[in-house]
Design an enzyme around this catalytic site. Structure first.
Site, mmCIF file in Angstrom:
data_model
loop_
_atom_site.group_PDB
_atom_site.id
_atom_site.type_symbol
_atom_site.label_atom_id
_atom_site.label_comp_id
_atom_site.label_asym_id
_atom_site.label_seq_id
_atom_site.Cartn_x
_atom_site.Cartn_y
_atom_site.Cartn_z
ATOM 1 C CG HIS A 177 -0.526 -0.327 -9.940
ATOM 2 N ND1 HIS A 177 0.834 -0.436 -9.764
ATOM 3 C CD2 HIS A 177 -1.073 -0.568 -8.723
ATOM 4 C CE1 HIS A 177 1.095 -0.715 -8.499
ATOM 5 N NE2 HIS A 177 -0.036 -0.812 -7.851
ATOM 6 C CG HIS A 198 3.727 -0.187 -4.737
ATOM 7 N ND1 HIS A 198 3.756 -1.494 -5.177
ATOM 8 C CD2 HIS A 198 2.427 0.170 -4.754
ATOM 9 C CE1 HIS A 198 2.525 -1.886 -5.458
ATOM 10 N NE2 HIS A 198 1.697 -0.890 -5.219
ATOM 11 C CD GLU A 238 -0.663 -3.272 -4.291
ATOM 12 O OE1 GLU A 238 -0.979 -2.645 -5.314
ATOM 13 O OE2 GLU A 238 -0.151 -2.709 -3.291
ATOM 14 C CG HIS A 252 -3.771 -0.325 -0.134
ATOM 15 N ND1 HIS A 252 -2.951 -1.427 -0.068
ATOM 16 C CD2 HIS A 252 -3.592 0.168 -1.395
ATOM 17 C CE1 HIS A 252 -2.301 -1.574 -1.224
ATOM 18 N NE2 HIS A 252 -2.693 -0.629 -2.045
HETATM 19 C C1 DHB Z 1 -2.379 3.823 -3.451
HETATM 20 C C2 DHB Z 1 -1.674 2.671 -3.072
HETATM 21 C C3 DHB Z 1 -1.249 1.767 -4.041
HETATM 22 O O1 DHB Z 1 -0.581 0.601 -3.743
HETATM 23 C C4 DHB Z 1 -1.472 2.015 -5.386
HETATM 24 O O2 DHB Z 1 -0.986 1.168 -6.289
HETATM 25 C C5 DHB Z 1 -2.191 3.164 -5.764
HETATM 26 C C6 DHB Z 1 -2.631 4.056 -4.803
HETATM 27 C C7 DHB Z 1 -2.837 4.800 -2.431
HETATM 28 O O3 DHB Z 1 -2.742 4.558 -1.214
HETATM 29 O O4 DHB Z 1 -3.318 5.892 -2.812
HETATM 30 FE FE FE Z 2 -0.338 -0.708 -5.652
#
Ligand code: DHB
Ligand code: FE
Length: 280
Positions: free
Chosen positions: A59, A12, A240, A193
């Site tokens: 978030h 997302h 997540e 990530h």
């Molecule tokens: C990014 C990915 C995420 O899941 C998020 O909530 C905020 C930023 C990103 O890759 O920049």
């Molecule tokens: Fe996220």
């Protein structure tokens, strides 16, 4: 009878929403990401779900340190897109499904899971970006959405096992709803990530690919992976992915994977997206 007919998971990443809103989807950087959703857009036009039970995380937009529900179910009739700092995304109002949401709340809470009932909530990129990826840019979203927010931002997150079992309780709840509804369940976020600290930028492709295989083939075993393994191997925001287990728990063991897409990177994230059709 209401039925969960399919499950969808997708990353997302907020920059994906910005790329859509600013007309950049055909640019060299973004084209391969959006190409991975071409099948999905056609597929969902044929599936015509009435309601999406959309598992995502907020978030620190609608929920912050003042209030940290582990699981929150949106029972309202409407959920406005949140202002995340650059104004709300120019996407339609999200329309809820209070009848089914309240039914799921009573069923799942009586089935021993503690949910927080939310009657007023803004929804951020965790929920609106998956809708945009699957539906493009319609004037109105073509179905109702029940937002289901999971805390994966403030320690401690729920375990994968608890998420997986919760998915099964959601399935029982939907199955017992007296109304003829085609329901899909979506799990969003991930894949690997890390947005912060010395390991910012971490992506782990072998780990992600194994996760995709295990999600399809051995979800019971995958559900036992402890939260520390997610954080260590998939990064602090890789946690997540426990939300994908809620989706998987709500489907039959032999649900059929009809689409899989994996692309590195979009912004800081390994993008993963799968579609399962449930067996009946
Ligand atoms: C990014 C990915 C995420 O899941 C998020 O909530 C905020 C930023 C990103 O890759 O920049
Ligand atoms: Fe996220």
């Amino acid at each position: 009878m209401a039925r969960i007919t399919a499950g969808v998971t997708t990353s997302h990443v907020p920059a994906i929403g910005a790329a859509i809103d600013l007309g950049k989807t055909r640019e060299d950087y973004w084209r391969p990401v959006f190409d991975g959703y071409e099948f999905s857009k056609k597929w969902i036009r044929k599936q015509k779900p009435d309601v999406i039970f959309l598992v995502y995380n907020d978030h620190a937009t609608a929920l912050d340190l003042r209030l940290v529900p582990t699981f929150a179910i949106g029972c309202a009739a409407e959920f406005p897109p949140a202002d995340e700092g650059w104004g709300p995304r120019p996407v339609p109002m999200v329309k809820g499904c209070p009848d089914l949401a309240w039914h799921v709340a009573q069923s799942v809470i009586q089935d021993d899971f503690d949910l927080t009932i939310v009657n007023e909530m803004f929804v951020d990129h965790g929920l609106t970006v998956p809708l945009s990826l699957m539906f493009g840019e319609p004037r109105e979203w073509p179905c109702l959405v029940i937002p289901f927010a999971v805390n994966v931002v403030v320690y401690p997150p729920p375990s994968g096992q608890r998420c997986y079992k919760l998915g099964k309780a959601i399935r029982r709840a939907v199955d017992s709803f007296d109304g003829d509804l085609n329901v899909q369940i979506w799990g969003t976020g991930g894949m690997s990530h890390q947005l912060q600290g010395p390991r910012a930028g971490l992506i782990n492709q072998p780990w992600d690919k194994r996760f995709l295989d295990r999600l399809r083939d051995e979800p019971d075993e995958l559900a036992k992976v402890p939260h520390l393994e997610y954080v260590r191997d998939a990064g602090s925001e890789g946690i997540e992915l426990v939300m994908w287990l809620i989706m998987r728990g709500a489907l039959n063991a032999d649900a059929k994977e009809v689409h899989r897409f994996y692309h590195v990177p979009a912004s800081n994230t390994a993008v993963g997206h799968v579609i399962y059709e449930n067996t009946v």
